[in-house]
Design a protein around this motif. Sequence first.
Motif: not given
Length: 230
Positions: A5, A29, A31, A43, A52
Amino acid sequence: MLKFYFNASPNPSKVALLLEEAGIAYEGMPIDTRRGHQFEPSFLAVNPNGKVPAIVDGDVVMFDSNAILLFLAEKSGKFLPPGAEKIGSPVRGEMLSWLMFVATGVGPFSGQAVHFKHFSPEKVPYAHTRYQYESMRHFKILDAHLAKHKYMVGETYSIIDMDVWGWARMIPFILGEEAWAELPNVKRLHDEIMARPAAQKALALEDTFAFKAEVDDEARAVMFKHLKAG
């Protein structure tokens, strides 16, 4: 496959660098924190702090970039300083000290310096001056260390150098382009890492997703929720 992420900020960038350097397969992924993706339940189940980077590697769920760097280096057996794998060794002690120095000093103070320099809705001279000073002070500690060593721990490129690079590449944005003149050894390390193919791949990751560039009212509402709370 490992799920990563990320966005384009410093902490995900250094994890992306290690993933690329170590040849670890991953699924990116994205974010988008300016659209509020960090607060979506899916998340938050991965990282309750809504920040993140984060990774999901089989049954292992991790957040905090420094913890992830150490985990991936130990799992892959790559980019640990020689001898740092041994619990209680002097090299491991040095590695952990610098890893935490970036985690608790360089990153937080640089982040606040950026906020009060670029994003604070009102000018707060004291806060701006304090965080500019402290951010530069931390980078000067790194610079003094790198004046005596090619890399952060010993003479081998490792996750600590990647950790430093994540924030060092943002120095012009944090402190201004002129700050490089006071940090020649950090600049040397930064330039060396930037020339590595893995660094270019790590930075190109952000281009795989159309992250929102503007910090408009919509972005401020999700990024700076304390304004609404106040």
